[in-house]
Write an enzyme that holds these catalytic residues in place. Structure first.
Site, PDB file in Angstrom:
ATOM      1  CG  HIS A 295     -19.512   3.810 -35.548  1.00  0.00           C
ATOM      2  ND1 HIS A 295     -19.551   4.937 -36.393  1.00  0.00           N
ATOM      3  CD2 HIS A 295     -20.396   2.339 -36.012  1.00  0.00           C
ATOM      4  CE1 HIS A 295     -19.364   3.707 -37.283  1.00  0.00           C
ATOM      5  NE2 HIS A 295     -19.688   2.082 -37.950  1.00  0.00           N
ATOM      6  CD  GLU A 536     -19.457   1.048 -46.501  1.00  0.00           C
ATOM      7  OE1 GLU A 536     -20.287   0.928 -45.216  1.00  0.00           O
ATOM      8  OE2 GLU A 536     -18.715   0.199 -46.874  1.00  0.00           O
ATOM      9  CG  ASP A 560     -20.826   4.621 -45.362  1.00  0.00           C
ATOM     10  OD1 ASP A 560     -20.649   6.203 -44.758  1.00  0.00           O
ATOM     11  OD2 ASP A 560     -20.037   3.840 -44.248  1.00  0.00           O
ATOM     12  CB  CYS A 607     -25.015  -5.786 -43.404  1.00  0.00           C
ATOM     13  SG  CYS A 607     -23.379  -4.525 -43.940  1.00  0.00           S
TER      14      CYS A 607
HETATM   15  C1  PEP Z   1     -23.270   1.283 -43.323  1.00  0.00           C
HETATM   16  O1  PEP Z   1     -22.895   2.245 -44.146  1.00  0.00           O
HETATM   17  O2  PEP Z   1     -24.393   0.778 -44.183  1.00  0.00           O
HETATM   18  C2  PEP Z   1     -22.515   0.218 -42.574  1.00  0.00           C
HETATM   19  C3  PEP Z   1     -23.484  -1.223 -42.166  1.00  0.00           C
HETATM   20  O3  PEP Z   1     -21.409   0.672 -41.839  1.00  0.00           O
HETATM   21  P1  PEP Z   1     -20.900   1.739 -41.399  1.00  0.00           P
HETATM   22  O4  PEP Z   1     -22.070   1.678 -40.464  1.00  0.00           O
HETATM   23  O5  PEP Z   1     -20.281   0.570 -39.368  1.00  0.00           O
HETATM   24  O6  PEP Z   1     -20.782   2.738 -41.824  1.00  0.00           O
HETATM   25 MG    MG Z   2     -20.443   1.919 -43.745  1.00  0.00          MG
END
Ligand code: PEP
Ligand code: MG
Length: 647
Positions: A295, A536, A560, A607
């Site tokens: 993050h 995911e 993920d 995303c």
């Molecule tokens: C992902 O896993 O691609 C995603 C967008 O979610 P996060 O990065 O918040 O796990």
């Molecule tokens: Mg994710």
């Protein structure tokens, strides 16, 4: 017409070289095949080419049939044998790179980590290394007790005064004010003050007394059955830490004071600490921990801040360095850069600024496929504070609103009303474009106050995302109710993270129906929203045709998905190489998802971080994706890329 050769492309035909090879092939009218062993693929398809998995030093054959076959074979064999010749197309088709890596001076870099957010930065180092309080219990003599009690009293007073000053600070967000006020209450609580005094009166030094008193109360809180009260344990420890630091004459590191243009150095920094830091003043980030999809990396990319993460214990070496230069494209870190590196960085940084100036022409551009379908280039954000950056970049809505930060910001779980207001503000800001809110995705690398997580050997394979939410309707229902209420605005969609079975969708729908009936009975305004799932997990890919019958859209979470398909922890720098979205296995998973979604007639978007990669966007569009959501900093380049791919 055909010819065989040995591939001399250093990285093999992945990502950027694959795109260049395909673009070259497309420049000819003839049909072109690339053959490896007994497999032959259409050389004009990036996905097929990547799936062929051609590596350096392998033998391949280029076969062409048609009018300009001879020229095609010659050009393509030329590329495979000498990929560096004729690189003039790199700029428009290459991997995302605001600036070219500083290749010639890379060998001067003393340290190397994971290239987590692109771009170059250079500036004074600012260390964020919160002191560790490691006091051994010391006994004091009876005649030292009065003085130790006075020190204790003074430390409590100092912390309370500091908290008062923070509360008076201009521009403090309401949520922050709530947090500080709650901590101040604890710092003046009799139970804590008297508990610490008693320990000192019994002959303990003041620091140990504070640690003893706070941890005793903290463990009482932690043992209660109520999640809201459990969260007070963290508050207790936080206050205890401040009092101990005051006793030791030390200050906690405070990012508020970071000077303009600094490179932030930390072993680790929490998403919440970073999100509320004055990000405009941070020129670059270097961390011992973290990887490209952690993050910290996501926040850095959202704000266009170059970052190198996963440096390991080497990050400690940077504590004594004055100036640091980092290359977020390659992961190189330069300590006290010499004249050559400094001037190279200066000119590359100026070049990057000019590039981004040129891309700003794409802010209001609406990209379309050849058949006229709009390709939505949306933003990934996690707080209302990021709306402005997303709008300035030209985001066509929000493709992923990560709700975790809303929860991390609060000592208690955020109320339904607070959540409703937040989602409504988001919907209003981007109307008429859609805003896709992801339900709480806590677990894995993220925890929050108010939910007690079990100790898990493999948290990324454990109780996270939709799994946790379905087990905790007391957490999930207020969020669903808030989303139903905000949906009265019309442009809210909702998606579920970490889905691995159709039953999870059914169970969520049942809860949504329950919430809707409650709201109706209460006479409140609400509207049903489109429900989608994030893809995911490999399980979700494999049952994508079944899921597609149950939901309104897919959003592929490549961060993920890559870690689960590759069985490579996204935060572990040691396996960072395996965490490769261009690996044929991951590309196949994406293609399978897209096919299932397109066949069922539902929207397929993405995303994960891969959505913003110019070298992959053309392939995603060809697969049928019509929405790509990314860090605001990538939006304008992605719009240009879709335009170039669809021309
Ligand atoms: C992902 O896993 O691609 C995603 C967008 O979610 P996060 O990065 O918040 O796990
Ligand atoms: Mg994710």
């Amino acid at each position: 017409m055909e010819r065989s050769t040995i591939v001399r492309v250093h990285e093999g035909l992945h990502a950027r070289p694959a795109t260049r090879f395909v673009n070259l092939a497309k420049g000819f009218e003839c049909d072109v095949e690339l053959i490896k062993a007994d497999r032959s693929i259409n050389a004009k398809s990036s996905v097929k080419l990547m799936l062929l998995g051609v590596k350096e030093n392998e033998e391949v054959t280029v076969r062409a049939t048609g009018a300009d076959a001879a020229e095609a074979v010659e050009a393509l064999i030329g590329f495979l044998e000498n990929p560096l010749s004729g690189t003039s197309d790199i700029k428009s088709t290459g991997k995302p790179s605001k600036v070219a890596p500083v290749a010639t001076i890379a060998d001067k870099s003393e340290l190397r980590g994971v290239a987590a957010s692109e771009g170059l930065a250079m500036g004074p180092a600012f260390g964020f290394f919160p002191p560790v309080i490691d006091q051994k219990n010391q006994t004091i003599t009876a005649d030292a007790i009065p003085a130790e009690l006075a020190r204790l009293e003074q430390a409590f007073a100092t912390v309370q005064t500091r908290m008062d000053a923070s509360l008076q600070a201009v521009g403090l967000a309401i949520s922050d004010r709530g947090i500080i006020a709650a901590l101040k209450d604890i710092a003046s609580d009799d139970d804590l003050v008297d508990g610490a005094r008693k320990f000192v009166e019994g002959g303990m030094d003041a620091v140990s007394a504070v640690i003893g008193a706070t941890s005793r109360i903290a463990s009482d809180f932690a043992s209660l059955d109520d999640p809201y009260l459990n969260a007070r344990a963290d508050d207790m420890n936080a206050v205890g830490r401040q009092i101990c630091l005051a006793l030791l004459g030390q200050n906690d590191v405070d990012l508020d004071g970071i000077p303009q243009g600094s490179i932030l150095i930390a072993d680790d920094i929490g998403a919440w600490d970073l999100a509320r830091a004055p990000l405009k003043r941070i020129a670059g980030i270097v961390c011992g921990r973290g990887g490209a999809t952690s993050h910290v990396a996501i926040i850095a990319r959202a704000h266009g801040i170059p970052a190198v993460l996963g440096l390991g214990p080497d990050v400690q070496q940077l504590k004594t360095i004055n100036t640091i230069a980092i290359d977020g494209n390659t992961g190189h870190v330069f300590k006290n850069p010499d004249h050559e590196i400094t001037s190279s960085f200066q000119s590359k940084i100026a070049e990057a600024a000019a590039d981004s100036q040129a891309l700003s022409a794409f802010k209001d551009f609406i990209p379309r496929r050849a058949d006229g379908t709009i390709i939505e280039i949306a933003a990934n954000i996690g707080s209302l504070e990021e709306i402005e950056a997303a709008q300035e970049a030209g985001a066509m809505g929000v493709g992923l609103f990560r709700t975790e930060l809303l929860f991390m910001r609060h000592i208690h779980l955020p109320s339904e009303d607070f959540q409703t207001e937040t989602y409504m503000a988001l919907a209003t800001a981007f109307a008429p474009y859609p805003v896709i809110v992801r339900t709480l995705d806590i677990g894995g690398d993220k925890a929050i106050s108010g939910i007690e997580f079990p100790d898990e050997d493999n948290p990324f394979l454990g109780w996270r995302g939709i799994r946790m939410c379905l087990d905790r309707p007391d957490v999930f229902k207020p969020q669903l109710r808030a989303l139903l209420r905000a949906s009265a605005k019309g442009n809210i969609k909702v998606m579920l993270p970490m889905v691995s079975s159709v039953e999870e969708v059914f169970a969520t729908r049942a809860l949504i129906d329950e919430c809707a009936s409650e709201l109706k009975a209460e006479g409140r305004d609400y509207a049903l929203f489109d429900l989608g799932v994030m893809i995911e997990t490999p399980a979700a890919v494999l049952i994508a045709p079944m899921l597609a019958r149950e939901v309104a859209f897919f959003s592929i979470g490549t961060n993920d998905l890559t870690q689960y398909v590759m069985a490579a922890d996204r935060l572990n720098p040691t396996v960072a190489k395996l965490n490769d979205v261009t690996h044929p296995a991951v590309i196949t998973a994406i293609e399978m998802t897209a096919t299932a979604g397109v066949q069922a007639g539902i929207m397929v978007g993405m995303c994960g971080e891969a959505a913003g990669r110019p070298d992959l966007i053309p392939a995603f569009i060809r697969m049928g994706l019509t929405e790509l959501s990314m860090s605001p900093a990538s939006i304008q380049r992605a719009k240009k890329c879709v335009r170039d791919a669809c021309q």
